[in-house]
Design a protein around this motif. Sequence first.
Motif, PDB file in Angstrom:
ATOM      1  N   LEU A 106      30.857 116.939  -7.725  1.00 56.43           N
ATOM      2  CA  LEU A 106      29.696 116.329  -8.376  1.00 56.43           C
ATOM      3  C   LEU A 106      29.266 115.095  -7.594  1.00 56.43           C
ATOM      4  O   LEU A 106      30.086 114.497  -6.882  1.00 56.43           O
ATOM      5  N   PRO A 107      28.012 114.673  -7.754  1.00 53.75           N
ATOM      6  CA  PRO A 107      27.593 113.402  -7.146  1.00 53.75           C
ATOM      7  C   PRO A 107      28.373 112.238  -7.766  1.00 53.75           C
ATOM      8  O   PRO A 107      28.857 112.340  -8.898  1.00 53.75           O
ATOM      9  N   ASN A 108      28.503 111.152  -7.036  1.00 55.56           N
ATOM     10  CA  ASN A 108      29.160 109.959  -7.565  1.00 55.56           C
ATOM     11  C   ASN A 108      28.373 109.417  -8.764  1.00 55.56           C
ATOM     12  O   ASN A 108      27.160 109.614  -8.864  1.00 55.56           O
ATOM     13  N   ILE A 109      29.090 108.739  -9.653  1.00 50.08           N
ATOM     14  CA  ILE A 109      28.451 108.046 -10.773  1.00 50.08           C
ATOM     15  C   ILE A 109      28.495 106.554 -10.480  1.00 50.08           C
ATOM     16  O   ILE A 109      29.347 106.086  -9.725  1.00 50.08           O
ATOM     17  N   GLU A 110      27.587 105.793 -11.060  1.00 44.96           N
ATOM     18  CA  GLU A 110      27.477 104.352 -10.790  1.00 44.96           C
ATOM     19  C   GLU A 110      27.709 103.566 -12.076  1.00 44.96           C
ATOM     20  O   GLU A 110      26.965 103.708 -13.050  1.00 44.96           O
ATOM     21  N   ALA A 111      28.771 102.752 -12.079  1.00 44.98           N
ATOM     22  CA  ALA A 111      29.034 101.874 -13.222  1.00 44.98           C
ATOM     23  C   ALA A 111      28.232 100.591 -13.046  1.00 44.98           C
ATOM     24  O   ALA A 111      28.215 100.013 -11.957  1.00 44.98           O
ATOM     25  N   ASP A 112      27.567 100.151 -14.106  1.00 44.92           N
ATOM     26  CA  ASP A 112      26.774  98.923 -14.026  1.00 44.92           C
ATOM     27  C   ASP A 112      27.684  97.693 -14.038  1.00 44.92           C
ATOM     28  O   ASP A 112      28.913  97.814 -14.035  1.00 44.92           O
ATOM     29  N   SER A 113      27.093  96.508 -14.075  1.00 48.80           N
ATOM     30  CA  SER A 113      27.880  95.269 -13.999  1.00 48.80           C
ATOM     31  C   SER A 113      28.827  95.103 -15.187  1.00 48.80           C
ATOM     32  O   SER A 113      29.807  94.361 -15.101  1.00 48.80           O
ATOM     33  N   ALA A 114      28.564  95.805 -16.285  1.00 50.18           N
ATOM     34  CA  ALA A 114      29.450  95.763 -17.453  1.00 50.18           C
ATOM     35  C   ALA A 114      30.480  96.894 -17.420  1.00 50.18           C
ATOM     36  O   ALA A 114      31.269  97.046 -18.355  1.00 50.18           O
ATOM     37  N   GLY A 115      30.470  97.710 -16.365  1.00 49.88           N
ATOM     38  CA  GLY A 115      31.430  98.805 -16.244  1.00 49.88           C
ATOM     39  C   GLY A 115      31.053 100.049 -17.016  1.00 49.88           C
ATOM     40  O   GLY A 115      31.896 100.913 -17.263  1.00 49.88           O
ATOM     41  N   MET A 116      29.769 100.161 -17.385  1.00 49.84           N
ATOM     42  CA  MET A 116      29.310 101.314 -18.162  1.00 49.84           C
ATOM     43  C   MET A 116      28.554 102.307 -17.284  1.00 49.84           C
ATOM     44  O   MET A 116      27.856 101.928 -16.355  1.00 49.84           O
ATOM     45  N   VAL A 117      28.706 103.588 -17.644  1.00 50.63           N
ATOM     46  CA  VAL A 117      28.011 104.680 -16.966  1.00 50.63           C
ATOM     47  C   VAL A 117      27.295 105.506 -18.013  1.00 50.63           C
ATOM     48  O   VAL A 117      27.865 105.839 -19.058  1.00 50.63           O
ATOM     49  N   ASN A 118      26.044 105.833 -17.731  1.00 54.81           N
ATOM     50  CA  ASN A 118      25.288 106.782 -18.544  1.00 54.81           C
ATOM     51  C   ASN A 118      24.547 107.652 -17.540  1.00 54.81           C
ATOM     52  O   ASN A 118      23.504 107.269 -17.027  1.00 54.81           O
ATOM     53  N   ALA A 119      25.122 108.830 -17.216  1.00 48.51           N
ATOM     54  CA  ALA A 119      24.598 109.650 -16.127  1.00 48.51           C
ATOM     55  C   ALA A 119      24.435 111.101 -16.547  1.00 48.51           C
ATOM     56  O   ALA A 119      25.135 111.594 -17.427  1.00 48.51           O
ATOM     57  N   GLU A 120      23.497 111.760 -15.894  1.00 48.30           N
ATOM     58  CA  GLU A 120      23.270 113.200 -16.084  1.00 48.30           C
ATOM     59  C   GLU A 120      23.433 113.873 -14.723  1.00 48.30           C
ATOM     60  O   GLU A 120      22.737 113.532 -13.770  1.00 48.30           O
ATOM     61  N   LEU A 121      24.389 114.792 -14.633  1.00 48.52           N
ATOM     62  CA  LEU A 121      24.735 115.455 -13.381  1.00 48.52           C
ATOM     63  C   LEU A 121      24.569 116.959 -13.527  1.00 48.52           C
ATOM     64  O   LEU A 121      24.386 117.465 -14.631  1.00 48.52           O
ATOM     65  N   MET A 122      24.678 117.686 -12.409  1.00 51.15           N
ATOM     66  CA  MET A 122      24.524 119.141 -12.441  1.00 51.15           C
ATOM     67  C   MET A 122      25.601 119.809 -11.593  1.00 51.15           C
ATOM     68  O   MET A 122      25.890 119.366 -10.481  1.00 51.15           O
ATOM     69  N   LEU A 123      26.186 120.869 -12.142  1.00 49.09           N
ATOM     70  CA  LEU A 123      27.123 121.731 -11.430  1.00 49.09           C
ATOM     71  C   LEU A 123      26.419 123.061 -11.173  1.00 49.09           C
ATOM     72  O   LEU A 123      26.467 123.972 -12.006  1.00 49.09           O
ATOM     73  N   PRO A 124      25.748 123.225 -10.030  1.00 48.08           N
ATOM     74  CA  PRO A 124      24.965 124.432  -9.793  1.00 48.08           C
ATOM     75  C   PRO A 124      25.800 125.691  -9.576  1.00 48.08           C
ATOM     76  O   PRO A 124      25.313 126.791  -9.770  1.00 48.08           O
ATOM     77  N   ASP A 125      27.070 125.535  -9.177  1.00 51.26           N
ATOM     78  CA  ASP A 125      27.921 126.697  -8.909  1.00 51.26           C
ATOM     79  C   ASP A 125      28.940 126.948  -9.999  1.00 51.26           C
ATOM     80  O   ASP A 125      30.029 127.469  -9.735  1.00 51.26           O
ATOM     81  N   ALA A 126      28.620 126.569 -11.235  1.00 54.69           N
ATOM     82  CA  ALA A 126      29.554 126.752 -12.345  1.00 54.69           C
ATOM     83  C   ALA A 126      28.820 127.308 -13.559  1.00 54.69           C
ATOM     84  O   ALA A 126      27.594 127.303 -13.624  1.00 54.69           O
TER      85      ALA A 126
END
Length: 193
Positions: A106-126
């Motif tokens: 999967l693509p990397n996720i980015e945690a903000d300055s507070a250490g939180m992540v809210n991301a939408e990713l895709m697994l095209p081969d699953a």
Amino acid sequence: MNRVIPIGFIICLFLSACSADKRSPLNTSFYNGQGDKIGTATLKEMSDGVQVKVKVEGLEPGPHAIHVHEFPKCKAPDFKSAGNHFNPMSKLHGLMNAEGAHAGDLPNIEADSAGMVNAELMLPDATLKDGQKSLLRKEGTSLVIHSGVDDGMTQPAGDSGERFACAKITLDADKNETSDPTEPMEKQKKSSK
């Protein structure tokens, strides 16, 4: 006789749809090495693969690798029980690798300055359906967040550091789960009533 075939066909389609409904969306929770719930993931079957929505807190600010691993085992503190990356087609690791990628990359996720992540990713081969590329084949799989960033090339896991958090991908992963720690406390109190 002609009416029996269409009715049987309709029943098969209905049962298949019911089975797919139980698999998607699929909710699971991330736990850190201390056993604390730090977030959630929702996996949903889409026409172009499996959508993965990740909502996590408690990470170091900055980018983090996230991968699907081959076993639904999240034994703390190191989560090595999750095995290697989910790779049913025996490819090399890395979204930037011409000979890759693993189905669980999967693509990397980015945690903000507070250490939180809210991301939408895709697994095209699953898929969440039956088959070789199913995240639910055999016992299931897991999602693992790493301490570092995935460089997209280095074998076997992108030089992404220690395993920081783990979430099981199974049909019953969302049973007996507590509220989402990334929601405001007021919202959690209302949902527990």
